[in-house]
Write a protein that holds these residues in place. Structure first.
Motif, PDB file in Angstrom:
ATOM      1  N   ALA A  18       0.834  -1.202   0.000  1.00  0.00           N
ATOM      2  CA  ALA A  18       0.000   0.000   0.000  1.00  0.00           C
ATOM      3  C   ALA A  18       0.869   1.253   0.000  1.00  0.00           C
ATOM      4  CB  ALA A  18      -0.921   0.001   1.211  1.00  0.00           C
ATOM      5  N   ASP A  39      -1.946   4.829   3.880  1.00  0.00           N
ATOM      6  CA  ASP A  39      -2.864   4.181   4.811  1.00  0.00           C
ATOM      7  C   ASP A  39      -4.215   3.974   4.132  1.00  0.00           C
ATOM      8  OD1 ASP A  39      -0.862   4.317   6.680  1.00  0.00           O
ATOM      9  OD2 ASP A  39      -1.748   5.977   7.814  1.00  0.00           O
ATOM     10  N   TYR A  40      -4.916   2.930   4.544  1.00  0.00           N
ATOM     11  CA  TYR A  40      -6.260   2.638   4.024  1.00  0.00           C
ATOM     12  C   TYR A  40      -7.088   2.093   5.179  1.00  0.00           C
ATOM     13  CZ  TYR A  40      -4.253  -2.108   3.435  1.00  0.00           C
ATOM     14  OH  TYR A  40      -3.628  -3.327   3.618  1.00  0.00           O
ATOM     15  N   PRO A  41      -8.414   1.951   5.009  1.00  0.00           N
ATOM     16  CA  PRO A  41      -9.265   1.613   6.155  1.00  0.00           C
ATOM     17  C   PRO A  41      -8.824   0.420   6.991  1.00  0.00           C
ATOM     18  CG  PRO A  41     -10.631   2.233   4.307  1.00  0.00           C
ATOM     19  CD  PRO A  41      -9.208   2.182   3.801  1.00  0.00           C
ATOM     20  N   ASP A  42      -8.274  -0.626   6.361  1.00  0.00           N
ATOM     21  CA  ASP A  42      -7.881  -1.798   7.130  1.00  0.00           C
ATOM     22  C   ASP A  42      -6.384  -2.072   7.096  1.00  0.00           C
ATOM     23  OD1 ASP A  42     -10.273  -3.143   8.363  1.00  0.00           O
ATOM     24  OD2 ASP A  42     -10.990  -2.789   6.335  1.00  0.00           O
ATOM     25  N   GLN A  77      -2.093  -0.116   6.773  1.00  0.00           N
ATOM     26  CA  GLN A  77      -1.227   1.052   6.796  1.00  0.00           C
ATOM     27  C   GLN A  77      -0.279   1.023   5.605  1.00  0.00           C
ATOM     28  OE1 GLN A  77       0.754   0.631  10.547  1.00  0.00           O
ATOM     29  NE2 GLN A  77      -0.962   1.457  11.716  1.00  0.00           N
ATOM     30  N   GLN A  78       0.262   2.169   5.328  1.00  0.00           N
ATOM     31  CA  GLN A  78       1.253   2.301   4.274  1.00  0.00           C
ATOM     32  C   GLN A  78       2.331   1.225   4.459  1.00  0.00           C
ATOM     33  OE1 GLN A  78       3.016   6.187   3.971  1.00  0.00           O
ATOM     34  NE2 GLN A  78       4.580   5.511   2.529  1.00  0.00           N
ATOM     35  N   LEU A  80      -0.930  -5.061   0.143  1.00  0.00           N
ATOM     36  CA  LEU A  80      -2.282  -4.699  -0.272  1.00  0.00           C
ATOM     37  C   LEU A  80      -2.871  -5.757  -1.186  1.00  0.00           C
ATOM     38  CD1 LEU A  80      -4.559  -2.600  -0.218  1.00  0.00           C
ATOM     39  CD2 LEU A  80      -3.438  -1.489  -2.171  1.00  0.00           C
TER      40      LEU A  80
END
Length: 159
Positions: free
Chosen positions: A37, A40-43, A45-46, A50
């Protein structure tokens, strides 16, 4: 991915683990590119995994670490045609022994909730026998099984 059509399978953080298991268990399977990723995304982190490109028996798939909101169901499964009891046992046991669970009529579920039909070619031949009575005997035998036992199916087919 070069395929125009790819199966996307949702995982709760375990896409790479699942893809790696499938690649070592099923023939003509491999793990391809792993994407991390960029933010960050809802579930996650960077930097977290992903997506994972992989193939299962030549079928292109994408594992998405999308979180827990969508679960696998029996409405989607991989059907694996096996040539003999040894192959049936090996694949069935690999799924079950890796945290999976047995179901009925050759179905099992892996530890991530994905359904598999480990289906001997002999079963398909038996339940599609030109003799309806032989086909029914084989079908009735299958209905009593978890993992398919080819010898029992063939015996039922013969009557």
């Amino acid at each position: 991915m070069n395929s125009k059509n790819t199966i996307c399978l949702w995982y709760d953080g375990a896409a790479l683990e699942a893809a790696t298991f499938y690649a070592k268990t099923f023939p003509d399977s491999a793990v391809g590119k792993v994407y991390h990723a960029p933010g960050d995304y809802p579930d996650g982190q960077q930097g977290n995994v992903l997506t994972v490109e992989f193939t299962v028996m030549g079928i292109p798939c994408l594992g998405l670490n999308g979180g827990p909101m969508f679960k696998h169901s029996e409405a989607f499964s991989f059907q694996v045609a096996t040539d003999d009891q040894a192959e049936t046992d090996r694949l069935w046991n690999a799924v079950i022994d890796n945290g999976g669970s047995a179901s009925d009529c050759g179905w099992c579920k892996d530890k991530w909730g994905l359904s598999w039909q480990i289906t001997p070619r002999a079963l398909v031949a038996a339940i599609s026998d030109a003799d309806p009575a032989a086909a029914k005997r084989a079908f009735d035998a299958m209905m009593t099984m978890s993992k398919i036992d080819i010898a029992t199916i063939e015996a039922a087919r013969r009557g």
